[in-house]
Every structure is written in structure tokens, then in C-alpha cells.
Design a protein around this motif. Sequence first.
Motif, PDB file in Angstrom:
ATOM      1  N   THR A 185       0.853  -1.191   0.000  1.00 38.17           N
ATOM      2  CA  THR A 185       0.000   0.000   0.000  1.00 38.17           C
ATOM      3  C   THR A 185       0.891   1.244   0.000  1.00 38.17           C
ATOM      4  N   VAL A 186       0.544   2.198  -0.853  1.00 38.10           N
ATOM      5  CA  VAL A 186       1.321   3.440  -0.926  1.00 38.10           C
ATOM      6  C   VAL A 186       0.371   4.632  -0.798  1.00 38.10           C
ATOM      7  N   ILE A 187       0.740   5.549   0.099  1.00 40.25           N
ATOM      8  CA  ILE A 187      -0.008   6.816   0.226  1.00 40.25           C
ATOM      9  C   ILE A 187       0.747   7.857  -0.596  1.00 40.25           C
ATOM     10  N   VAL A 188      -0.007   8.563  -1.440  1.00 38.30           N
ATOM     11  CA  VAL A 188       0.637   9.504  -2.370  1.00 38.30           C
ATOM     12  C   VAL A 188       0.284  10.947  -1.967  1.00 38.30           C
ATOM     13  N   ALA A 189       1.312  11.698  -1.532  1.00 43.34           N
ATOM     14  CA  ALA A 189       1.082  13.087  -1.124  1.00 43.34           C
ATOM     15  C   ALA A 189       1.518  14.030  -2.231  1.00 43.34           C
ATOM     16  N   THR A 190       0.670  14.115  -3.240  1.00 42.67           N
ATOM     17  CA  THR A 190       0.798  15.114  -4.305  1.00 42.67           C
ATOM     18  C   THR A 190      -0.538  15.165  -5.036  1.00 42.67           C
ATOM     19  N   GLU A 191      -0.618  15.921  -6.117  1.00 46.60           N
ATOM     20  CA  GLU A 191      -1.871  16.015  -6.865  1.00 46.60           C
ATOM     21  C   GLU A 191      -2.222  14.640  -7.443  1.00 46.60           C
ATOM     22  N   PRO A 192      -3.476  14.187  -7.278  1.00 42.06           N
ATOM     23  CA  PRO A 192      -3.796  12.802  -7.637  1.00 42.06           C
ATOM     24  C   PRO A 192      -3.844  12.481  -9.132  1.00 42.06           C
TER      25      PRO A 192
END
Length: 339
Positions: free
Chosen positions: A259-266
Motif C-alpha cells: 500500500t502506498v499513500i501519495v502526497a501530491t496532486e492525484p
Amino acid sequence: MEHIAVSLPLLKDDDVHRGYRRDLGERLASVDPRLDLEAEIRRLKVERKAVLLAHYYQDGEIQDLADHLGDSLQLAQAAKKTDAEVIVFAGVHFMAETAKILNPDRIVVVPDMDAGCSLADGCTPAALSAWKQAHPTHQVVSYINCSAEVKALSDVIVTSSNAEKIVRALPEDRPILFAPDRNLGAWLVQKIGRPMDLWPGACVVHEMFDERQIVQLKERHHAELVAHPECEAHVLRHADFIGSTTALLRRVETTQAKTVIVATEPGILHQMRRARPDLELLEAPGEDPSCKCNLCPHMKRNTLEKLYLSLRDLTPRIEMPRDLLDRARVPIERMLSLS
Ligand code: 13P
Ligand code: SF4
């Protein structure tokens, strides 16, 4: 049809801007809703000898039509190399300006001239000039997210993918003014260990992520956190990987995490999902769960209809005085040679 040529993001309240929005509205109303826009855009690209450059924050349907898809640096490099007669830039205004600066004799059009950037808007040439004058011995390093006028006042331009390399290569004998992103600047200072004076600008999208919720989500899913350096330091300190949009995509392509959480514009998730359909990809949460504040309101101004119209009518065009084009090109070329 007369094309509209504007050198700066339009002022919201003047006659030129009202005329632009009215014209765009009329042209949008002229589009037959039954038209196969994707097919028309493909056809017009050939007919106009045009190349479509698109940033990862564009909607997936626009990304899928692009001839070159990339982060800010890759798109500047693609603009530098192209021999197309027309460049259609599906991104934001400062990116299209960069393409025009590198191609002064080609036509550069954008789907919507109002697609600006909070970083670029928050650093005016007059204010940067005053900052420079107050620090006459400093060299000016500007993030590519700035206007052509600000670029022309800078010694070198950087993007999130080459900033570390370029700042490390700068002469040691002159201190540095870094504009306009204080978060990217602070991350570089910490990474390189070289002090810099930071302009107090920020991206509205990357400053909305909520540290507490991200930490909880990370623990609950045993997830990896990948983050863009425009995020604030209190978010970046929890990140397992920090990089430009392309670097985040490369990381997701090869990660061992489930699982990866992405902290930028989706918008970038379109390519991440395609590369790793097996992964669980989560958008980093923001402070207000009722707001999709992680969507860049500027990038999302571009739609298939507006993209089609920009190719059909070859408007609105990016135009600047020759002198500004020439001055802004110097620090961009310096960046490209140092990248
Ligand atoms: P990169 O494309 O360099 O990752 O920057 C992201 C961004 O904010 C573009 O506006
Ligand atoms: Fe500007 Fe932020 Fe949008 Fe990028 S995401 S274009 S930095 S407002």
C-alpha cells in the motif's frame, strides 16, 4: 479567427479578461456535444503539425492523448527538442511560457489561459526585484513555478527533479536567494546543508495535507508514504520517499510495499495505477474531508473541450516581448545544461 495573445495570467477583473472568458464561453457553446473529441484532437494534431505536451496532473483522458507526458523538467526538455509547428501545452501557464521561451518562433497554445499557479502568482517581479536589491551579493535560484519576468530576474532555474544537483553545483562564494517555494527550499537546505534565504511562497495543493491523518493512515495500512517536496516539512518527515512527480512514479513502479499513500496532486495516480494494478494506492488526506483540495484548481481548468478548441482555433496563444523571451531563456538554458 483572431487569436488572443496574452503574456501573463489574465487579471481577473479587466476588460481583456472578461472578453477572453466571453470568447471562450462562446467557442465552448459552439462544440457539438456528439463530437468524438478524442478523435478530433488526434486528427487536428496531425493537421496542425502539433505536439501535445501534458503534465501528470492533467486528467487521465488528456494524459492518454499526449505525445509527451512528464514532470516540469521532462516537459521543458521535450519543448526544447520539438520541431513541431505548434506546441499545445496541457499544464499551467508558467509551463507553457517556458515552452514559448525555448521556442520563440513556434506557436504555443494552451487550453485555458487562466490555468495559473499559486506559487507563480505569489511572487511578483517587482517584489522579487526589491528582494534582490536588498541582497546585492546573492545569486537568485528560482523554481520553474514562476513567471517569465521572475525567470528573467534569476541566475538559474530549477525543478523538483534537478534542484539538489543544481544547488550543489553553484559557486560557494555567493549566498543564495531561493524563490518562490519555501517548502522545496527548506527541504533542499536540510538535504544539502547549505543555508539559503527563502521566499515565503507555497503551493495551495501541497500545503493542505494533514500530518495527523497521514500518520494514522500509514499505521493502519502499514503503508509507504511518497511525497512531493512542495509538501510541508511536518508531512515530509514521515515520507519514505520524496521526489518530483516522475520520481514518485518510478518509486511506485518498483516498491516492495503493498500500500502506498501519495502526497501530491492525484492526477499522477492515473499512471501509477496503470504501472502497478496490484498496489493499493491511497490519496493523502487533507484537513477538510469534504473538500477535494488536493486537486490543483489550475491544472483542472483544462478539459477535453478546451483542448480541442485550442487546436481547432490555435488560440489562446502565449506571446511575450522578444526582449523578455531572450532574458528569461538564459537561466532556463543554464538549468538544462546543468540537468
Ligand atoms: P514537477 O512536475 O516538477 O514534479 O512539479 C510539480 C508541480 O507542482 C507542477 O506544478
Ligand atoms: Fe502550482 Fe501547486 Fe498547481 Fe503545481 S499543484 S501548478 S505548484 S498550484
